[in-house]
Each structure stands twice: as structure tokens, then as C-alpha cells.
Design a protein around this motif. Sequence first.
Motif, mmCIF file in Angstrom:
data_model
loop_
_atom_site.group_PDB
_atom_site.id
_atom_site.type_symbol
_atom_site.label_atom_id
_atom_site.label_comp_id
_atom_site.label_asym_id
_atom_site.label_seq_id
_atom_site.Cartn_x
_atom_site.Cartn_y
_atom_site.Cartn_z
ATOM 1 N N GLY A 6 16.433 -8.490 -4.889
ATOM 2 C CA GLY A 6 17.612 -7.935 -5.708
ATOM 3 C C GLY A 6 18.701 -7.975 -5.021
ATOM 4 N N GLU A 7 19.843 -8.871 -5.559
ATOM 5 C CA GLU A 7 20.973 -8.853 -4.929
ATOM 6 C C GLU A 7 22.142 -8.532 -5.886
ATOM 7 O OE1 GLU A 7 23.038 -11.658 -1.567
ATOM 8 O OE2 GLU A 7 22.101 -12.675 -2.948
ATOM 9 N N PRO A 8 23.485 -8.023 -5.574
ATOM 10 C CA PRO A 8 24.465 -7.911 -6.364
ATOM 11 C C PRO A 8 25.179 -9.119 -6.432
ATOM 12 C CG PRO A 8 24.710 -5.977 -4.791
ATOM 13 C CD PRO A 8 23.493 -6.951 -4.253
ATOM 14 N N MET A 9 25.468 -9.406 -7.822
ATOM 15 C CA MET A 9 26.233 -10.737 -8.025
ATOM 16 C C MET A 9 27.477 -11.015 -7.421
ATOM 17 S SD MET A 9 25.875 -13.543 -10.122
ATOM 18 C CE MET A 9 24.840 -12.997 -11.608
ATOM 19 N N THR A 16 33.136 -13.457 0.292
ATOM 20 C CA THR A 16 34.889 -13.251 0.364
ATOM 21 C C THR A 16 35.027 -11.977 -0.048
ATOM 22 O OG1 THR A 16 34.948 -14.400 -1.530
ATOM 23 C CG2 THR A 16 35.122 -15.559 0.362
ATOM 24 N N THR A 17 34.065 -11.178 -0.453
ATOM 25 C CA THR A 17 34.528 -9.783 -1.054
ATOM 26 C C THR A 17 33.557 -8.866 -0.704
ATOM 27 O OG1 THR A 17 34.914 -8.470 -3.042
ATOM 28 C CG2 THR A 17 33.453 -10.402 -3.189
ATOM 29 N N THR A 18 33.766 -7.502 -0.704
ATOM 30 C CA THR A 18 32.910 -6.392 -0.257
ATOM 31 C C THR A 18 32.848 -5.532 -1.482
ATOM 32 O OG1 THR A 18 34.224 -5.459 0.933
ATOM 33 C CG2 THR A 18 32.750 -7.055 1.984
ATOM 34 N N ASP A 42 27.083 -0.295 -1.668
ATOM 35 C CA ASP A 42 27.822 -0.535 -0.330
ATOM 36 C C ASP A 42 26.716 -0.986 0.958
ATOM 37 O OD1 ASP A 42 27.018 2.747 -0.641
ATOM 38 O OD2 ASP A 42 27.198 2.176 1.831
ATOM 39 N N GLY A 43 25.520 -0.748 0.881
ATOM 40 C CA GLY A 43 24.437 -1.106 2.037
ATOM 41 C C GLY A 43 24.155 -2.500 2.031
ATOM 42 N N LEU A 44 24.502 -3.448 0.878
ATOM 43 C CA LEU A 44 24.329 -4.712 0.518
ATOM 44 C C LEU A 44 25.417 -5.576 0.908
ATOM 45 C CD1 LEU A 44 21.935 -4.395 -2.363
ATOM 46 C CD2 LEU A 44 21.340 -3.854 0.145
ATOM 47 N N ARG A 45 26.323 -5.179 1.638
ATOM 48 C CA ARG A 45 27.703 -6.014 1.567
ATOM 49 C C ARG A 45 27.639 -7.066 2.756
ATOM 50 N NH1 ARG A 45 31.733 -1.134 0.570
ATOM 51 N NH2 ARG A 45 31.229 -0.740 -1.454
ATOM 52 N N SER A 58 27.763 0.192 8.048
ATOM 53 C CA SER A 58 28.258 0.934 6.878
ATOM 54 C C SER A 58 27.845 2.345 6.975
ATOM 55 C CB SER A 58 28.284 0.064 5.844
ATOM 56 O OG SER A 58 26.975 0.035 5.244
ATOM 57 N N GLY A 59 26.503 2.718 7.374
ATOM 58 C CA GLY A 59 25.999 4.046 7.021
ATOM 59 C C GLY A 59 24.787 4.201 7.550
ATOM 60 N N ASN A 60 23.752 3.461 6.732
ATOM 61 C CA ASN A 60 22.284 4.045 6.797
ATOM 62 C C ASN A 60 21.648 3.313 8.206
ATOM 63 O OD1 ASN A 60 21.955 5.150 4.513
ATOM 64 N ND2 ASN A 60 21.071 3.390 3.358
ATOM 65 N N PHE A 61 21.986 2.514 8.730
ATOM 66 C CA PHE A 61 21.457 2.089 9.961
ATOM 67 C C PHE A 61 22.269 2.876 11.186
ATOM 68 C CE2 PHE A 61 20.555 -0.323 13.955
ATOM 69 C CZ PHE A 61 19.129 -0.516 13.769
ATOM 70 N N ALA A 62 23.593 3.272 10.928
ATOM 71 C CA ALA A 62 24.167 4.143 11.847
ATOM 72 C C ALA A 62 23.370 5.686 11.923
ATOM 73 C CB ALA A 62 25.635 4.339 11.440
ATOM 74 N N GLN A 63 23.209 5.903 10.782
ATOM 75 C CA GLN A 63 22.347 7.217 10.854
ATOM 76 C C GLN A 63 21.063 7.028 11.404
ATOM 77 O OE1 GLN A 63 22.439 9.524 6.801
ATOM 78 N NE2 GLN A 63 23.793 7.829 6.373
ATOM 79 N N ALA A 64 20.306 5.859 11.100
ATOM 80 C CA ALA A 64 18.970 5.860 11.547
ATOM 81 C C ALA A 64 19.026 5.667 12.939
ATOM 82 C CB ALA A 64 18.429 4.557 10.850
#
Length: 312
Positions: free
Chosen positions: A200-203, A221-223, A228-231, A75-81
Amino acid sequence: MNEQALLETKRRISAFVHNTPILTSQLLDEIAGAKLFFKCENFQKMGAFKMRGATNAIMQLSEAQKDRGVVTHSSGNFAQALSLAATNLGVKAFIVMPNNAPKVKRDAVLGYGGIITDCEPNIQAREEAAAQIVAEKGATFIHPSNDLNVILGNATAAMELLEVHPDLNCIISPIGGGGLIAGTALAAHFFGSNCLVIGGEPMVVDDAYRSLQSGQIETNTTTSSIADGLRTHLGDVNFPILRKHVDHIIRVEEEEIVKAMRLLWERLKIVVEPSSAVAFAAVLKNKTYFRDKRVGIILSGGNVDLDTLRFS
């Protein structure tokens, strides 16, 4: 896996990554009721810890594999890395990105020399597009989080933290795909002194929490999280490491992530993305547990889309 493998990884990638600063704040300590040490991977090359794992994974390839290039989905960071690490090492990088990835991350991938293929924003679409590139180009697939060489590279952030502060009681890491917290857990196991690792994780995307509860890899079932990096979900390489070495996972609400991010911007005077703030939010949510402890917090990255960022 052993201590020597981690030390060799650290030596291997040291010329290609920053030993990032560790910041403290008396005010944030008072707010949290603990002594906090923020490992600032937002100051890493390309703005996130993932430069470490991407660099190590490419360096472990054969020359023939390097000649054919590498591919990932992110989604972004590893793509850049992977794009930047590949450019630094003279390798071509093919990047599969969901079509809803933040513009700032998409632009960065292109700037670092990555070749983007768009896909729908779900795991199946990502994997299918990456598999097609592997088949057509002969490129080597490198998973953003479920790859041992990536995990070993990621571990070097916590290794650096523990070199400076070997007496930490615990280290908190955000958890999405599991690559950072798996590396952090290995570093704490081999180089810490009774140092617990907590996620630590989003509910709203709490698949890792549910996975540790059920003993098998769960999905979402949701993103819909702001982080956005933890989906993404765990994989068969990192999940066994988490089960063995991660103490527990703390889930946080979206408004708690925003509050923590705002505090970091205001008090540390640094740019962190929502995914980074999740680890700090976990501490703020559980002050009783962390009271008077020496707590390391991995601030995983600082790549934000200012057009969509919100503080309330």
C-alpha cells in the motif's frame, strides 16, 4: 537468502522485541468484505516495527564496530528504533534527522539516547550528513530499509503473523523505503502457503509503484504525503526482493489514508500513525479484489504527533 536465516534472526532478537498482538474486528470485516487480521506493530517497543530490524542489524556487528557506534538517517521511526536498540545493546547511536521531522519522534529519539544531527528534508542532505559522521566518528552506517540485516529483522513481524494464521491469502504492508515489505515478502515466501504480498502506497509518493512498472528504482519530486514514514524511496538491496516476491502495489489518496486511520482509531481503539493506515486503506479501496479473502495487515507503527494529526 533461506528459511534458516529468517529463523535464526527471529531467535536472535526475540529477547529484545515484543511478539505483538493480532487484532480482529467483525465490523471492519463487514466493511471490507474480507476477514482481516491486524498485526499491531504500533505496540512494538518504541512504537513501530523498525525496532526489529534495528536490533538485528546492531547485533550482527563486530565488537569493534559496536565500540565506534552506529549512524543512520531517518524521519523518525528508524531513528527511534536505532536509538533504543543501541541503548539496549550498549552502543552509541548518531541520528541524522530532517528538520521537519515530527516533534514527537524527535523527542523520542533524544529520550532513547540518540545523538541528533539536523539536515534539510531531502535524501541528498540526509546521506551527506550521515557520511560525514561515518568519516569523523568511524561509526557504522545502518540504512533504515536498504540493509539485509534490517530486512531480516523486519521479516519477523510477518513470521509471527503466519505462525498464528498460516492460511492467509495475502499480507498487505505499507511501502516507503521498502524494508518492511521486503521482509514481509521473504516471510510469506518461506512460511506462507500461496500467500501473496501486496503493498500500500500513497499516490503522491508512488515511487515504488512506478519502480515495479519500469524495472528500475524511481524517486519522488514531492514529500507532501500525510504518511511521513513513506516518503523515502527503494534501494538496491530491497528492490530485487520486491520485484521477485511482491505481487503488486495499490496506491491510495490522502483522504483515503485519513479515512482508514479514523476507522482504525474508532473501531480497533488503537493509536496508529498515517503510514500504518495506508495498508488498510488499500484494502478498502479494492474491496472486490479482497472479497472473502483472509487478509493480514501490518500496522507498522503508532508514533503520531497529536499537534498535527487530522481526521478530516
